[in-house]
Write an enzyme that holds these catalytic residues in place. Structure first.
Site, PDB file in Angstrom:
ATOM      1  N   HIS A  68      58.333  15.204 153.378  1.00 56.01           N
ATOM      2  CA  HIS A  68      58.452  15.830 154.706  1.00 56.01           C
ATOM      3  C   HIS A  68      59.599  16.829 154.652  1.00 56.01           C
ATOM      4  O   HIS A  68      60.772  16.458 154.730  1.00 56.01           O
ATOM      5  CB  HIS A  68      58.709  14.762 155.778  1.00 56.01           C
ATOM      6  CG  HIS A  68      58.771  15.290 157.184  1.00 56.01           C
ATOM      7  ND1 HIS A  68      57.947  14.845 158.200  1.00 56.01           N
ATOM      8  CD2 HIS A  68      59.575  16.214 157.764  1.00 56.01           C
ATOM      9  CE1 HIS A  68      58.239  15.470 159.325  1.00 56.01           C
ATOM     10  NE2 HIS A  68      59.237  16.311 159.086  1.00 56.01           N
ATOM     11  N   HIS A  70      60.582  21.347 155.490  1.00 55.56           N
ATOM     12  CA  HIS A  70      60.223  22.585 156.197  1.00 55.56           C
ATOM     13  C   HIS A  70      60.760  23.762 155.394  1.00 55.56           C
ATOM     14  O   HIS A  70      61.742  24.404 155.781  1.00 55.56           O
ATOM     15  CB  HIS A  70      60.800  22.592 157.613  1.00 55.56           C
ATOM     16  CG  HIS A  70      60.215  21.574 158.529  1.00 55.56           C
ATOM     17  ND1 HIS A  70      59.153  21.843 159.375  1.00 55.56           N
ATOM     18  CD2 HIS A  70      60.533  20.275 158.731  1.00 55.56           C
ATOM     19  CE1 HIS A  70      58.851  20.748 160.060  1.00 55.56           C
ATOM     20  NE2 HIS A  70      59.669  19.777 159.687  1.00 55.56           N
ATOM     21  N   LYS A  73      61.274  27.198 157.103  1.00 55.71           N
ATOM     22  CA  LYS A  73      62.423  27.379 157.990  1.00 55.71           C
ATOM     23  C   LYS A  73      63.743  27.450 157.225  1.00 55.71           C
ATOM     24  O   LYS A  73      64.761  27.883 157.762  1.00 55.71           O
ATOM     25  CB  LYS A  73      62.520  26.215 158.987  1.00 55.71           C
ATOM     26  CG  LYS A  73      61.413  26.108 160.013  1.00 55.71           C
ATOM     27  CD  LYS A  73      61.671  24.926 160.947  1.00 55.71           C
ATOM     28  CE  LYS A  73      60.668  24.856 162.085  1.00 55.71           C
ATOM     29  NZ  LYS A  73      59.334  24.458 161.633  1.00 55.71           N
ATOM     30  N   HIS A 220      54.205  15.053 163.417  1.00 56.62           N
ATOM     31  CA  HIS A 220      55.564  14.876 163.931  1.00 56.62           C
ATOM     32  C   HIS A 220      55.436  14.042 165.200  1.00 56.62           C
ATOM     33  O   HIS A 220      54.695  14.416 166.113  1.00 56.62           O
ATOM     34  CB  HIS A 220      56.202  16.227 164.272  1.00 56.62           C
ATOM     35  CG  HIS A 220      56.752  16.960 163.094  1.00 56.62           C
ATOM     36  ND1 HIS A 220      55.983  17.332 162.025  1.00 56.62           N
ATOM     37  CD2 HIS A 220      58.010  17.396 162.833  1.00 56.62           C
ATOM     38  CE1 HIS A 220      56.741  17.971 161.149  1.00 56.62           C
ATOM     39  NE2 HIS A 220      57.971  18.015 161.608  1.00 56.62           N
ATOM     40  N   GLU A 223      59.926  12.533 168.493  1.00 58.32           N
ATOM     41  CA  GLU A 223      61.281  12.861 168.025  1.00 58.32           C
ATOM     42  C   GLU A 223      62.198  13.025 169.234  1.00 58.32           C
ATOM     43  O   GLU A 223      62.649  14.107 169.581  1.00 58.32           O
ATOM     44  CB  GLU A 223      61.259  14.127 167.169  1.00 58.32           C
ATOM     45  CG  GLU A 223      62.540  14.345 166.403  1.00 58.32           C
ATOM     46  CD  GLU A 223      62.475  15.546 165.474  1.00 58.32           C
ATOM     47  OE1 GLU A 223      63.493  15.815 164.816  1.00 58.32           O
ATOM     48  OE2 GLU A 223      61.432  16.220 165.403  1.00 58.32           O
ATOM     49  N   ASP A 320      63.485  16.610 155.256  1.00 56.35           N
ATOM     50  CA  ASP A 320      63.261  17.347 156.491  1.00 56.35           C
ATOM     51  C   ASP A 320      63.834  18.757 156.375  1.00 56.35           C
ATOM     52  O   ASP A 320      63.605  19.437 155.400  1.00 56.35           O
ATOM     53  CB  ASP A 320      63.823  16.583 157.689  1.00 56.35           C
ATOM     54  CG  ASP A 320      63.127  16.923 159.002  1.00 56.35           C
ATOM     55  OD1 ASP A 320      62.097  17.598 158.977  1.00 56.35           O
ATOM     56  OD2 ASP A 320      63.610  16.484 160.059  1.00 56.35           O
ATOM     57  N   ASN A 321      64.628  19.199 157.327  1.00 56.34           N
ATOM     58  CA  ASN A 321      65.098  20.580 157.373  1.00 56.34           C
ATOM     59  C   ASN A 321      66.319  20.794 156.476  1.00 56.34           C
ATOM     60  O   ASN A 321      67.065  19.861 156.197  1.00 56.34           O
ATOM     61  CB  ASN A 321      65.433  20.974 158.810  1.00 56.34           C
ATOM     62  CG  ASN A 321      64.220  20.912 159.716  1.00 56.34           C
ATOM     63  OD1 ASN A 321      63.726  19.837 160.021  1.00 56.34           O
ATOM     64  ND2 ASN A 321      63.730  22.054 160.140  1.00 56.34           N
TER      65      ASN A 321
END
Length: 428
Positions: A68, A70, A73, A220, A223, A320-321
């Protein structure tokens, strides 16, 4: 490799019984032509003419799996930061940056930079969500397909589409269009779910679109700290209702930790029955959740990993990010992610087999049986540490490590952030 320490939970294909303490076994590993030809108890005689490396008890992990992220981004922080660290500000900042800057050249450069980081740290497979509201889908998906082909054999790259589920309210053909694009790209169908009036209707449509095209699903989910957010329950019910036979991965699932015990337990029972997999993103959610100016956060934003695992729900953690408004930090280093997850979610006492959260469990949900394992006959893709046990590794995750691919050490030099300065408008 002599006197290696291996996590027993990740080893397969060994015919002899090798004693393990704290889930770790001491073994010798024979590498032949880029593959693990044998794993045997340390001290068993080997041919004298074989070259060897004495690991002196050093821990060996397989290359890891990040399910998971991104990448589209990633690394926009220098040109579009989060002014207050909150979730709404992150949404606004990323949206503005996407409209202003996300050309194919921009997305490609940042994704390539991210893949170089992940590869150097020892990741061999990664799933990235791709913002897919038109016209961005037509820009980013071709870039993903190009990078997947270019990185084949180094990092297995998967893509999952990302859009807010109420995008389907318009009933304008968007779902068929994006599902066809995802299918053509060999990707995964996904959406951001939350409590909208037509949630069940839209979930049924997503399950149907995935079934028609043979796609897996990745959501998602919830959250938020709001205990009334229950889209995880609705996803499990939709999976049961549809008889869906693909894999389903739900990320975040934060709100369930704030629900009354009985209600949370009932949802977890449904999730187990539906065969849903769950990934927690502890670093990003600790950054965003419970944040208010001048107030110390009161909760950690992580989901109920222990309770899920006890029910047989496959659980995992991921990056994640990375250096964007949703998370200002991170480097796609799963050793860091696993270490922080252990500390944040108390994945210890005993440590047990929690290492599966960044190895076999994500590999399984991504349908990559050769990844995240130390298997006799499998590729000699592994990470070698000077640390000799879990305590040493988790105390010094940034300590010495070497990454082998097909039995050969790779160049672990990380890309310099300065490479992105011109793209991001950063002055020296």
């Amino acid at each position: 490799m002599r006197r290696a320490t291996l996590p027993a939970a990740l080893v397969s294909g060994v015919t002899q019984d090798i004693a393990a303490a704290e889930g770790l076994m001491r073994a010798d590993v024979l590498i032949d032509d880029g593959r693990m030809a044998a794993i045997q108890a340390s001290g068993i005689a080997a041919p004298d003419d074989l070259p060897f490396v004495d690991l002196d008890g050093g821990l060996v992990l397989p290359t890891l799996v990040d399910c998971h992220t991104h990448l589209d981004k990633g690394h926009i922080w220098p040109r579009r930061s989060n002014p207050d660290g909150t979730f709404p500000s992150a949404l606004a900042a990323v949206g503005a940056d996407r409209i202003a800057n996300w050309s194919a050249e921009d997305v490609r450069a940042r994704m390539e930079f991210a893949l170089r980081c992940a590869f150097a740290h020892g990741t061999s497979a990664i799933r990235t969500h791709i913002d897919s509201i038109p016209p961005q889908d037509a820009i980013s998906w071709p870039v993903l397909e190009e990078l997947r082909a270019e990185w084949a054999g180094r990092v297995e790259v998967q893509g999952a589409c990302l859009f807010a589920i109420d995008q389907l309210d318009a009933d304008d053909g968007f779902l068929d269009s994006i599902a066809d694009r995802v299918a053509a790209a060999g990707g995964v169908l996904g959406a951001v779910t939350y409590m909208v009036p037509r949630l069940d209707e839209h979930l049924d449509a997503l399950f149907s679109a995935a079934t028609e095209r043979g796609l897996d699903l990745d959501f998602h989910v919830d959250e938020t700290a709001d205990p009334d957010a229950e889209s995880l329950k609705h996803i499990a019910e939709a999976a049961i209702r549809s008889g869906f036979d693909g894999t389903i991965l739900c990320g975040h699932c934060c709100s369930i930790s704030n629900q009354p015990e009985a209600r949370a337990d009932a949802t977890l029972d449904l999730v187990a029955r539906a065969g849903v997999h769950v990934v927690s993103l502890p670093m990003c959610n600790m950054y965003l959740q419970g944040r208010a100016s001048g107030r110390t956060p009161r909760w950690r934003g992580i989901t109920m990993l222990h309770e899920m695992k006890a029910r047989g729900i496959p659980v995992m953690v991921a990056s994640d990010n990375t250096r964007d408004p949703f998370y200002a930090y991170g480097d796609l280093d799963l050793v860091e992610v696993y270490t922080q997850a252990t500390r944040i979610a108390q994945l210890d006492h005993p440590v047990g087999d929690w290492i599966t959260t960044v190895s076999t469990a994500p590999a399984d949900v991504m349908r990559l049986p050769a990844h995240g394992r130390l298997s006799v006959g499998g590729p000699a893709d592994m990470i070698l540490f000077r640390a000799r046990d879990w305590s040493e590794l988790l105390s010094r995750p940034a300590g010495p490590r070497e990454v082998l691919r097909s039995g050969l050490a790779i160049d672990r030099t990380l890309p310099d952030y300065r490479e992105l300065d011109a793209l991001l408008g950063v002055s020296p």
